[in-house]
Design a protein around this motif. Structure first.
Motif, PDB file in Angstrom:
ATOM      1  N   LEU A  64       0.831  -1.211   0.000  1.00 36.74           N
ATOM      2  CA  LEU A  64       0.000   0.000   0.000  1.00 36.74           C
ATOM      3  C   LEU A  64       0.864   1.259   0.000  1.00 36.74           C
ATOM      4  CD1 LEU A  64      -2.757   1.334   0.102  1.00 36.74           C
ATOM      5  CD2 LEU A  64      -2.738   1.050   2.597  1.00 36.74           C
ATOM      6  N   LEU A  65       1.928   1.235   0.796  1.00 37.50           N
ATOM      7  CA  LEU A  65       2.829   2.393   0.849  1.00 37.50           C
ATOM      8  C   LEU A  65       3.421   2.686  -0.534  1.00 37.50           C
ATOM      9  CD1 LEU A  65       4.544   4.466   2.485  1.00 37.50           C
ATOM     10  CD2 LEU A  65       6.113   2.607   2.978  1.00 37.50           C
ATOM     11  N   ASP A  66       3.841   1.637  -1.214  1.00 34.12           N
ATOM     12  CA  ASP A  66       4.450   1.834  -2.525  1.00 34.12           C
ATOM     13  C   ASP A  66       3.413   2.316  -3.551  1.00 34.12           C
ATOM     14  OD1 ASP A  66       6.999   1.603  -3.959  1.00 34.12           O
ATOM     15  OD2 ASP A  66       5.852   0.278  -5.254  1.00 34.12           O
ATOM     16  N   TYR A  67       2.191   1.830  -3.436  1.00 35.95           N
ATOM     17  CA  TYR A  67       1.116   2.305  -4.327  1.00 35.95           C
ATOM     18  C   TYR A  67       0.905   3.809  -4.123  1.00 35.95           C
ATOM     19  CZ  TYR A  67      -3.781   2.996  -5.819  1.00 35.95           C
ATOM     20  OH  TYR A  67      -4.942   3.472  -6.375  1.00 35.95           O
ATOM     21  N   ILE A  68       0.904   4.238  -2.865  1.00 35.37           N
ATOM     22  CA  ILE A  68       0.682   5.658  -2.575  1.00 35.37           C
ATOM     23  C   ILE A  68       1.835   6.503  -3.139  1.00 35.37           C
ATOM     24  CG2 ILE A  68       0.529   7.381  -0.727  1.00 35.37           C
ATOM     25  CD1 ILE A  68      -0.915   5.177   0.959  1.00 35.37           C
ATOM     26  N   VAL A  69       3.067   6.070  -2.879  1.00 34.62           N
ATOM     27  CA  VAL A  69       4.209   6.902  -3.276  1.00 34.62           C
ATOM     28  C   VAL A  69       4.495   6.773  -4.781  1.00 34.62           C
ATOM     29  CG1 VAL A  69       6.678   7.326  -2.938  1.00 34.62           C
ATOM     30  CG2 VAL A  69       5.227   6.813  -0.961  1.00 34.62           C
ATOM     31  N   ALA A  70       4.641   5.548  -5.261  1.00 32.59           N
ATOM     32  CA  ALA A  70       5.099   5.366  -6.649  1.00 32.59           C
ATOM     33  C   ALA A  70       3.999   5.642  -7.665  1.00 32.59           C
ATOM     34  CB  ALA A  70       5.638   3.945  -6.830  1.00 32.59           C
ATOM     35  N   SER A  71       2.764   5.278  -7.342  1.00 29.91           N
ATOM     36  CA  SER A  71       1.683   5.465  -8.319  1.00 29.91           C
ATOM     37  C   SER A  71       0.921   6.762  -8.073  1.00 29.91           C
ATOM     38  CB  SER A  71       0.709   4.275  -8.271  1.00 29.91           C
ATOM     39  OG  SER A  71       1.377   3.090  -8.631  1.00 29.91           O
TER      40      SER A  71
ATOM     41  N   GLY B  28      -5.736  -0.621   9.137  1.00 29.10           N
ATOM     42  CA  GLY B  28      -6.456  -0.988  10.363  1.00 29.10           C
ATOM     43  C   GLY B  28      -5.903  -0.208  11.545  1.00 29.10           C
ATOM     44  N   ALA B  29      -4.645  -0.545  11.943  1.00 31.00           N
ATOM     45  CA  ALA B  29      -3.941   0.216  12.987  1.00 31.00           C
ATOM     46  C   ALA B  29      -2.965   1.179  12.302  1.00 31.00           C
ATOM     47  CB  ALA B  29      -3.186  -0.736  13.906  1.00 31.00           C
ATOM     48  N   PHE B  30      -2.577   2.253  13.010  1.00 34.58           N
ATOM     49  CA  PHE B  30      -1.661   3.246  12.437  1.00 34.58           C
ATOM     50  C   PHE B  30      -0.363   2.557  11.978  1.00 34.58           C
ATOM     51  CE2 PHE B  30       1.750   6.313  12.497  1.00 34.58           C
ATOM     52  CZ  PHE B  30       1.177   7.402  11.856  1.00 34.58           C
ATOM     53  N   SER B  31       0.109   2.937  10.796  1.00 36.64           N
ATOM     54  CA  SER B  31       1.345   2.345  10.259  1.00 36.64           C
ATOM     55  C   SER B  31       2.050   3.351   9.357  1.00 36.64           C
ATOM     56  CB  SER B  31       1.027   1.081   9.456  1.00 36.64           C
ATOM     57  OG  SER B  31       0.451   1.441   8.201  1.00 36.64           O
ATOM     58  N   ILE B  32       3.190   2.928   8.816  1.00 35.02           N
ATOM     59  CA  ILE B  32       3.933   3.790   7.893  1.00 35.02           C
ATOM     60  C   ILE B  32       3.101   4.155   6.663  1.00 35.02           C
ATOM     61  CG2 ILE B  32       6.241   3.114   8.663  1.00 35.02           C
ATOM     62  CD1 ILE B  32       6.407   1.129   6.356  1.00 35.02           C
ATOM     63  N   ALA B  33       2.131   3.316   6.306  1.00 30.83           N
ATOM     64  CA  ALA B  33       1.289   3.640   5.139  1.00 30.83           C
ATOM     65  C   ALA B  33       0.427   4.880   5.417  1.00 30.83           C
ATOM     66  CB  ALA B  33       0.418   2.450   4.773  1.00 30.83           C
ATOM     67  N   ASP B  34       0.057   5.100   6.687  1.00 33.16           N
ATOM     68  CA  ASP B  34      -0.722   6.311   7.018  1.00 33.16           C
ATOM     69  C   ASP B  34       0.114   7.576   6.843  1.00 33.16           C
ATOM     70  OD1 ASP B  34      -3.423   5.357   8.018  1.00 33.16           O
ATOM     71  OD2 ASP B  34      -2.041   4.115   9.175  1.00 33.16           O
ATOM     72  N   ALA B  35       1.409   7.474   7.098  1.00 35.24           N
ATOM     73  CA  ALA B  35       2.266   8.654   6.938  1.00 35.24           C
ATOM     74  C   ALA B  35       2.245   9.112   5.481  1.00 35.24           C
ATOM     75  CB  ALA B  35       3.688   8.330   7.389  1.00 35.24           C
ATOM     76  N   ALA B  36       2.212   8.139   4.564  1.00 32.01           N
ATOM     77  CA  ALA B  36       2.147   8.488   3.134  1.00 32.01           C
ATOM     78  C   ALA B  36       0.741   8.952   2.752  1.00 32.01           C
ATOM     79  CB  ALA B  36       2.580   7.293   2.295  1.00 32.01           C
ATOM     80  N   ALA B  37      -0.273   8.254   3.247  1.00 29.62           N
ATOM     81  CA  ALA B  37      -1.661   8.658   2.934  1.00 29.62           C
ATOM     82  C   ALA B  37      -1.917  10.080   3.413  1.00 29.62           C
ATOM     83  CB  ALA B  37      -2.647   7.689   3.583  1.00 29.62           C
TER      84      ALA B  37
END
Ligand SMILES: N[C@@H](CCC(=O)N[C@@H](CS)C(=O)NCC(=O)O)C(=O)O
Length: 199
Positions: free
Chosen positions: A95-102, A154-163
């Motif tokens: 998910l993190l890579d989808y947010i940043v790269a795409s 679900g729980a806070f993660s590094i993907a939220d920082a990108a979102a």
């Protein structure tokens, strides 16, 4: 640690993670709007001329949002920035890579700065429209995920920082947020670490 950051840019996500971790760090402002990322001093440190860039406790420089975020999560596990277990971890990276790269690189960048890619005004308008559509589809995908939980994994993660940084660009991109994303951004801004990161 030392973070090279430009307010209003994606590097706010790394600042958020540093605040979540709670380790001391020095903040260096590199104002990308004024071109500070291309100054000889900054290019000597980071030849990519981009933010974020992080100097780690051993003095080495790490660049690229997903790499910095993953390193921070693994180096400071007590902060709980990654879900536990290989499958959950790899889904967070997916998910993190989808947010940043795409969504960032091929959506927001085209929507916000099409002039970096083409000179012709009509082509710029076409590229910006394409970027906005990519971003809007990404926002819809994130909104759908958030119907199942408070944070994108679900729980806070590094993907939220990108979102957080990506959704934060919605006004600049001329997009509005649905109620789910509006509530998510309010929830994110209520986190003490994010309040500190925004000062
Ligand atoms: N792939 C890089 C992208 C970083 C990036 O594009 N940063 C932007 C700010 S959001 C930047 O430094 N722009 C300045 C420029 O391109 O000159 C990452 O994941 O960190």
């Amino acid at each position: 640690m030392e973070l090279f950051h430009s307010p209003g840019s994606c590097s706010i996500g790394i600042r958020v993670l540093l605040e979540e971790i709670g380790q001391p760090y020095t903040l260096h402002i590199i104002d990308v709007k004024s071109g500070a990322q291309r100054s000889p001093d900054y290019l000597a440190l980071n030849p990519k001329g981009k933010v974020p860039a992080l100097v780690r406790p051993d003095g080495s420089l790490l660049t690229e949002f997903p790499a910095i975020a993953l390193w921070l999560a693994r180096a400071y596990p007590a902060a709980g920035l990654l879900p536990e277990g290989l499958e959950a971890e790899v889904r967070a990276i997916e998910l993190l890579d989808y947010i940043v790269a795409s969504l960032h690189m091929r959506g927001a960048t085209f929507a916000l700065v099409p002039q970096k890619f083409v000179a012709d005004p009509a082509a710029q308008a076409e590229l910006a429209t394409h970027g906005r559509a990519v971003l809007a589809a990404g926002y819809a995908a994130l909104s759908e995920r958030l119907m199942a939980g408070d944070y994108v994994m679900g729980a806070f993660s590094i993907a939220d920082a990108a979102a957080f940084y990506l959704i934060g660009w919605h006004e600049r991109a001329g997009l509005s947020l649905d109620p789910v994303l509006t509530a998510y951004m309010a929830r994110m801004r209520a986190r003490p670490a994010i309040q500190r990161a925004l000062t």
